[in-house]
Design an enzyme around this catalytic site. Sequence first.
Site, PDB file in Angstrom:
ATOM      1  N   ASN A  45       0.843  -1.206   0.000  1.00  0.00           N
ATOM      2  CA  ASN A  45       0.000   0.000   0.000  1.00  0.00           C
ATOM      3  C   ASN A  45       0.875   1.252   0.000  1.00  0.00           C
ATOM      4  O   ASN A  45       1.954   1.285   0.602  1.00  0.00           O
ATOM      5  CB  ASN A  45      -1.044   0.013   1.132  1.00  0.00           C
ATOM      6  CG  ASN A  45      -0.488  -0.212   2.515  1.00  0.00           C
ATOM      7  OD1 ASN A  45       0.534  -0.842   2.696  1.00  0.00           O
ATOM      8  ND2 ASN A  45      -1.178   0.334   3.508  1.00  0.00           N
ATOM      9  N   GLU A  47       0.276   5.173   0.621  1.00  0.00           N
ATOM     10  CA  GLU A  47      -0.680   6.213   1.048  1.00  0.00           C
ATOM     11  C   GLU A  47      -0.217   7.594   0.596  1.00  0.00           C
ATOM     12  O   GLU A  47       0.906   7.777   0.109  1.00  0.00           O
ATOM     13  CB  GLU A  47      -0.846   6.136   2.566  1.00  0.00           C
ATOM     14  CG  GLU A  47      -1.456   4.798   2.973  1.00  0.00           C
ATOM     15  CD  GLU A  47      -1.728   4.683   4.459  1.00  0.00           C
ATOM     16  OE1 GLU A  47      -1.223   5.520   5.247  1.00  0.00           O
ATOM     17  OE2 GLU A  47      -2.449   3.739   4.837  1.00  0.00           O
ATOM     18  N   CYS A  56      -4.085   0.638  -2.486  1.00  0.00           N
ATOM     19  CA  CYS A  56      -3.962  -0.598  -1.713  1.00  0.00           C
ATOM     20  C   CYS A  56      -2.857  -1.475  -2.289  1.00  0.00           C
ATOM     21  O   CYS A  56      -2.477  -1.339  -3.464  1.00  0.00           O
ATOM     22  CB  CYS A  56      -5.269  -1.375  -1.761  1.00  0.00           C
ATOM     23  SG  CYS A  56      -6.582  -0.692  -0.740  1.00  0.00           S
ATOM     24  N   GLU A  58      -3.033  -4.622  -3.108  1.00  0.00           N
ATOM     25  CA  GLU A  58      -3.528  -5.445  -4.216  1.00  0.00           C
ATOM     26  C   GLU A  58      -3.536  -4.639  -5.509  1.00  0.00           C
ATOM     27  O   GLU A  58      -3.185  -5.146  -6.575  1.00  0.00           O
ATOM     28  CB  GLU A  58      -4.959  -5.930  -3.915  1.00  0.00           C
ATOM     29  CG  GLU A  58      -5.076  -6.818  -2.682  1.00  0.00           C
ATOM     30  CD  GLU A  58      -5.335  -6.033  -1.403  1.00  0.00           C
ATOM     31  OE1 GLU A  58      -4.800  -4.910  -1.239  1.00  0.00           O
ATOM     32  OE2 GLU A  58      -6.082  -6.548  -0.558  1.00  0.00           O
ATOM     33  N   CYS A  91     -10.239  -5.085   0.262  1.00  0.00           N
ATOM     34  CA  CYS A  91     -11.374  -4.162   0.399  1.00  0.00           C
ATOM     35  C   CYS A  91     -12.296  -4.324  -0.825  1.00  0.00           C
ATOM     36  O   CYS A  91     -11.957  -5.014  -1.802  1.00  0.00           O
ATOM     37  CB  CYS A  91     -10.875  -2.727   0.516  1.00  0.00           C
ATOM     38  SG  CYS A  91     -10.278  -2.040  -1.049  1.00  0.00           S
ATOM     39  N   CYS A  94     -10.772  -3.355  -4.200  1.00  0.00           N
ATOM     40  CA  CYS A  94      -9.753  -4.323  -4.651  1.00  0.00           C
ATOM     41  C   CYS A  94     -10.399  -5.623  -5.102  1.00  0.00           C
ATOM     42  O   CYS A  94      -9.893  -6.287  -6.005  1.00  0.00           O
ATOM     43  CB  CYS A  94      -8.718  -4.571  -3.567  1.00  0.00           C
ATOM     44  SG  CYS A  94      -7.566  -3.182  -3.436  1.00  0.00           S
TER      45      CYS A  94
HETATM   46  N1  THU Z   1      -5.271  -1.702   2.550  1.00  0.00           N
HETATM   47  C1  THU Z   1      -4.663  -2.487   1.607  1.00  0.00           C
HETATM   48  O1  THU Z   1      -3.606  -2.129   1.057  1.00  0.00           O
HETATM   49  N2  THU Z   1      -5.250  -3.661   1.288  1.00  0.00           N
HETATM   50  C2  THU Z   1      -6.340  -4.184   1.918  1.00  0.00           C
HETATM   51  O2  THU Z   1      -6.740  -5.296   1.596  1.00  0.00           O
HETATM   52  C3  THU Z   1      -7.009  -3.420   2.969  1.00  0.00           C
HETATM   53  C4  THU Z   1      -6.511  -2.044   3.197  1.00  0.00           C
HETATM   54  C5  THU Z   1      -4.600  -0.450   2.925  1.00  0.00           C
HETATM   55  C6  THU Z   1      -5.270   0.805   2.509  1.00  0.00           C
HETATM   56  C7  THU Z   1      -4.691   1.790   3.501  1.00  0.00           C
HETATM   57  O3  THU Z   1      -3.409   2.234   3.048  1.00  0.00           O
HETATM   58  C8  THU Z   1      -4.491   0.959   4.766  1.00  0.00           C
HETATM   59  O4  THU Z   1      -4.510  -0.387   4.328  1.00  0.00           O
HETATM   60  C9  THU Z   1      -5.541   1.173   5.835  1.00  0.00           C
HETATM   61  O5  THU Z   1      -6.807   1.014   5.326  1.00  0.00           O
END
Ligand code: THU
Length: 133
Positions: A45, A47, A56, A58, A91, A94
């Site tokens: 991920n 941000e 994310c 994925e 999520c 994704c």
């Molecule tokens: N996140 C992912 O990268 N993948 C997931 O399956 C769930 C959430 C990330 C998004 C964000 O950067 C952090 O986790 C918190 O939500």
Amino acid sequence: MTTISDKELLDKAKQVRKLAHAPYSDYRVGAAILDTDGNVHIGCNVENASYPEGNCAETSAIAAMVAAGGRRIATIAVVGEPVASGNCTPCGGCRQRIHEFSDADTRIILLQADGGVAEYSDAELLPASFSLL
Ligand code: THU
């Protein structure tokens, strides 16, 4: 064609998770895709100060797969800390992105808190899914 075990794919997700840029949520996720040609693509991920602009893990791994010429996901491994609802599962957004590159036998595997592996199909994570292709 490369063959890689579920454990090796989960290990790659675990490794790339360490590189996540997650200073806002402090929640790191790693993903590793084995595509149907036997190639592996990783993502974490990423941000952003403008929160909705983050990606994310994925999504990052799918982008790496597509940029490398891969098109279909055989297995995607996702590793994050357990959350209130249980395992770190993809999520909603994704799930749709995974679906775009999934077949009936695509597998989504997750590392559980107890060290076990949870496995889902694309249809289990995204029933009644939307497709145009
Ligand atoms: N996140 C992912 O990268 N993948 C997931 O399956 C769930 C959430 C990330 C998004 C964000 O950067 C952090 O986790 C918190 O939500």
